[in-house]
Design an enzyme around this catalytic site. Structure first.
Site, short mmCIF file in Angstrom:
data_model
loop_
_atom_site.label_atom_id
_atom_site.label_comp_id
_atom_site.label_asym_id
_atom_site.label_seq_id
_atom_site.Cartn_x
_atom_site.Cartn_y
_atom_site.Cartn_z
N HIS A 1 29.79 25.17 38.01
CA HIS A 1 29.71 23.98 37.15
C HIS A 1 31.11 23.46 36.83
O HIS A 1 31.39 22.27 37.00
CB HIS A 1 28.96 24.34 35.86
CG HIS A 1 28.77 23.19 34.92
ND1 HIS A 1 27.59 22.51 34.78
CD2 HIS A 1 29.64 22.59 34.05
CE1 HIS A 1 27.72 21.55 33.88
NE2 HIS A 1 28.97 21.59 33.41
N GLU A 2 31.98 24.34 36.36
CA GLU A 2 33.34 23.91 36.01
C GLU A 2 34.13 23.51 37.26
O GLU A 2 34.97 22.60 37.20
CB GLU A 2 34.06 25.04 35.26
CG GLU A 2 33.42 25.42 33.92
CD GLU A 2 33.38 24.25 32.96
OE1 GLU A 2 34.24 23.35 33.05
OE2 GLU A 2 32.47 24.22 32.10
N VAL B 1 56.46 13.46 6.16
CA VAL B 1 55.37 12.68 6.73
C VAL B 1 55.86 12.08 8.04
O VAL B 1 56.90 11.42 8.08
CB VAL B 1 54.91 11.56 5.77
CG1 VAL B 1 53.75 10.80 6.38
CG2 VAL B 1 54.52 12.16 4.43
N THR C 1 44.54 11.86 9.42
CA THR C 1 45.68 11.10 9.93
C THR C 1 46.81 10.97 8.91
O THR C 1 47.86 10.41 9.23
CB THR C 1 45.24 9.70 10.38
OG1 THR C 1 44.52 9.07 9.32
CG2 THR C 1 44.37 9.80 11.62
N GLY C 2 46.61 11.46 7.68
CA GLY C 2 47.72 11.51 6.74
C GLY C 2 47.66 10.51 5.60
O GLY C 2 48.70 10.20 5.01
#
Length: 661
Positions: A430-431, A166, A208-209
């Site tokens: 656009h990008e 973890v 998130t664990g």
């Protein structure tokens, strides 16, 4: 077991009646010519008025151990025919064959009852055993009469997740370590007059664990780990929820010291008093029983309760008070150091290219994945392995990881979706509008990559590297709004018309504008006030402000968005040549990175050496602060020593009050 024995019994009965010796069937003519006329018949037995069994004179049996029989239409006709026949054969008086009438069971009644008996046996078996029987809690029989028994699972050695697996939530890990130490050495705390906390609730966004941390607790602590989901308390039967809560806590007391983990506790722990419609009253009764049971634990019970939820805001306040869940541990999205630590964990089992160094790769990937949760990081590593396998590579290289990140952020690349030339040109401009607007805005996030390859639901996307910061100024939020509007402005400047491609951009701009005015108090006319914006899917019965305030908020939102739009129009009109250069190169290469932008537009006019670049270059710290409190500093050493403790020493430790794992 009853069902099995009943089936065997009735199967035997059926076998007996179906396969018992039934003799040999003959005709009336065979009976007359081969048996009666030869004087070997001792008597005739009329069975059930349906057939006649022939019994032979002792010593004159013409068949080997079998009897013979023949059917009759009716008894009266049989008697007349037999009498006429014996007269014709000259059989008179006492020499005539006697006729006996008997009744025998042929099993037809029992066989007709067999389906009913099997159904009743199956129902009895279901009631006695049922789906909630032995195998879940290992206690008693389940079934219809035991729906109140808990469905919790008791685990001891089945979980192989440890604290070393973890990462990214070190503070929460230290809190959990302390809970495990409570169970390991309760006397250490009781001697000082401290009360062992009843439990902790793990909160935070999905992925998130929280559940992983609870599993790691079970892997580290050599005590029973009882796990159950909050939704398993709620059933269609009234009273089942409270009964299961009582049974769960009885199971926990029986296995003390132990750890009890209730996942998704918001299913049963919602705030009371919102009306008793449908199953709401049953849910409140279950919550009331849960509150009572948690109060029933004393300081010597040695049962620690952990719970996980994504929605702590909807939990009942009585559940969150000290004495029930004493601690609320928030597990948020990991920062850049946390993501690097998580990447190191998930890179362990992967077969990487020999040119890749794991620590450096973890730094690089952490910098490319801002805002990712632990589950997203695990998904990136798995997608990289899948992509490498798809291309028949012998190992995973950095390009596979970059493709995996694009897959997670933008979706799967749609190679079969061919854009028309006009649409592709519109997407490119656009990008390019987004990229150039962000390039010349000081507080905009640095550009990492821009692409016009269709992915997921979008036709193109731009990836940025946001700073690791928690506080934003009004100027920073305004620059982000202008960068988001760059695509729509570019379409209007170059084509004189707008398309539906800016829907997602407008949604983000609207949310940001409302947040600035309603939540952050960044508008002079509305003032220093803050209201919670409704979550997606929440039912809003009435607004927490008046209609006049609502109209004022709407007006100020429009003014803010219009000002950002005008500012973006001014910027891109001034940099129109740069937008066109970027768009043309995008049409040619389809994907541009930061180096391409530097070649086209020159260095960005603002200093952008961020913590990400420092982190990737190695000047930032990689490892998180994992220092333990004084009482837990020798955690790993103690774990190794305890493996060598003899049984006699363990008994002595228990007598002294220390309970080794």
């Amino acid at each position: 077991m009853y069902f099995l024995w009943t089936t065997l019994f009735w199967g035997g009965v059926m076998f007996y009646f179906l396969f018992k010796s039934s003799g040999r069937e003959i005709t009336w003519k065979d009976f007359v010519n081969n048996y009666l006329s030869k004087g070997v018949v001792d008597r005739l037995e009329v069975v059930n008025k349906r057939f006649v069994r022939v019994t032979f004179t002792p010593g004159k049996t013409p068949v080997d151990g079998q009897y013979v029989w023949f059917n009759i239409g009716s008894v009266d006709t049989f008697e007349r025919n037999l009498e006429t026949l014996q007269q014709e054969l000259g059989i008179e008086g006492e020499h005539r064959v006697p006729v006996v009438y008997i009744a025998e069971s042929d099993g037809s009644f029992l066989l007709s009852m067999l389906p009913t008996v099997l159904i009743i046996a199956f129902l009895l078996y279901t009631i006695r055993r049922g789906p909630a029987g032995i195998g879940r809690t290992g206690r008693g029989m389940g079934g219809l009469f035991s729906v109140g028994e808990t469905t919790a699972k008791v685990l001891k050695d089945e979980i192989d997740v440890k604290f070393k697996d973890v990462a990214g939530c070190e503070e929460a890990k230290l809190e959990i370590m302390e809970f495990v130490n409570f169970l390991k050495n309760p006397k250490q705390y009781q001697d000082l007059g401290a009360k062992i906390p009843k439990g902790a609730i793990l909160t935070g966004p999905p992925g998130t664990g929280k559940t992983l941390l609870a599993k790691a607790t079970a892997g580290e602590a050599n005590v029973p780990f009882i796990t159950v989901s909050g939704s398993e308390f709620l059933e269609m039967f009234v009273g089942v929820g409270p009964a299961r809560v009582r049974d769960l806590f009885a199971l926990a007391r029986k296995n003390a010291p132990c750890i009890l983990f209730i996942d998704e506790i918001d299913a049963v722990g919602r705030k009371r008093g919102r009306g008793n419609f449908g199953g709401q009253s049953e849910q409140e009764n279950t919550l009331n029983q849960l509150l009572v049971e948690m109060d029933g634990f004393n300081t010597t019970t040695n049962v620690v309760i952990l719970a996980g939820t994504n929605r702590p805001d909807i939990l009942d306040p009585a559940l969150m008070r000290p004495g029930r869940f004493d601690r609320q541990i928030f597990i948020g999205p990991p920062d850049i150091k946390g993501r690097a630590s998580i990447f190191k964990v998930h890179l362990r089992p992967l077969k990487l290219n020999s040119t890749l160094e794991r620590d450096q790769l973890a730094r690089k990937l952490a910098s490319l994945t801002p805002g990712f949760s632990g589950a997203d990081v695990a998904n990136v590593c798995n997608e990289a392995a899948l992509i490498a396998a798809r291309h028949l590579s012998e190992s995973i290289n950095q390009k596979h990881f970059e493709q995996a990140i694009e897959r997670v952020i933008g979706g799967l690349e749609k190679k079969t979706q061919v854009l028309q030339p006009e649409e592709k040109k519109t997407v490119a401009y656009h990008e390019a509008g987004h990229a150039v607007a962000g390039w010349y805005l000081e507080h905009a996030d640095p550009l990492l990559k821009v692409s016009i390859i269709p992915r997921g639901k979008g036709l193109g996307y731009a990836q940025y590297l946001p700073r690791e910061q928690y506080l934003y100024t009004k100027e920073q939020l305004l620059d982000r709004m202008c960068m988001t509007l760059g695509g729509r402005v570019s379409e209007e400047i170059f084509f004189g018309k707008i398309t539906t491609g800016a829907q997602d951009d407008l949604k983000k701009v609207t949310q940001s504008a409302y947040a600035q005015i309603v939540q952050f108090g960044m508008n002079e006319k509305v003032g220093q006030i803050s209201f919670d914006l409704p979550r997606q899917g929440d039912m809003v019965l009435e607004k927490p402000y008046s209609e006049a305030t609502a109209r004022l908020i709407d007006d100020e939102v429009r003014i803010l968005i219009n000002d950002a739009y005008k500012r973006t129009v001014t910027l891109l009109t001034e940099k129109k040549a740069d937008v066109e250069k970027v768009a043309l190169l995008l049409l040619e290469k389809e994907v541009l990175d930061k180096n391409d932008m530097v070649e086209l537009l020159g260095p960005r006019p603002f200093a952008e050496k961020s913590t990400y670049e420092e982190f990737v270059e190695g000047t930032g710290s990689l490892d998180e602060d994992t220092s333990l409190p004084e009482g837990l500093k020798d955690w790993n050493k103690d774990r190794e020593k305890e493996k060598e403790v003899s049984p006699e020493e363990k008994i002595a430790n228990q007598i002294r009050g220390g309970r080794p794992f």
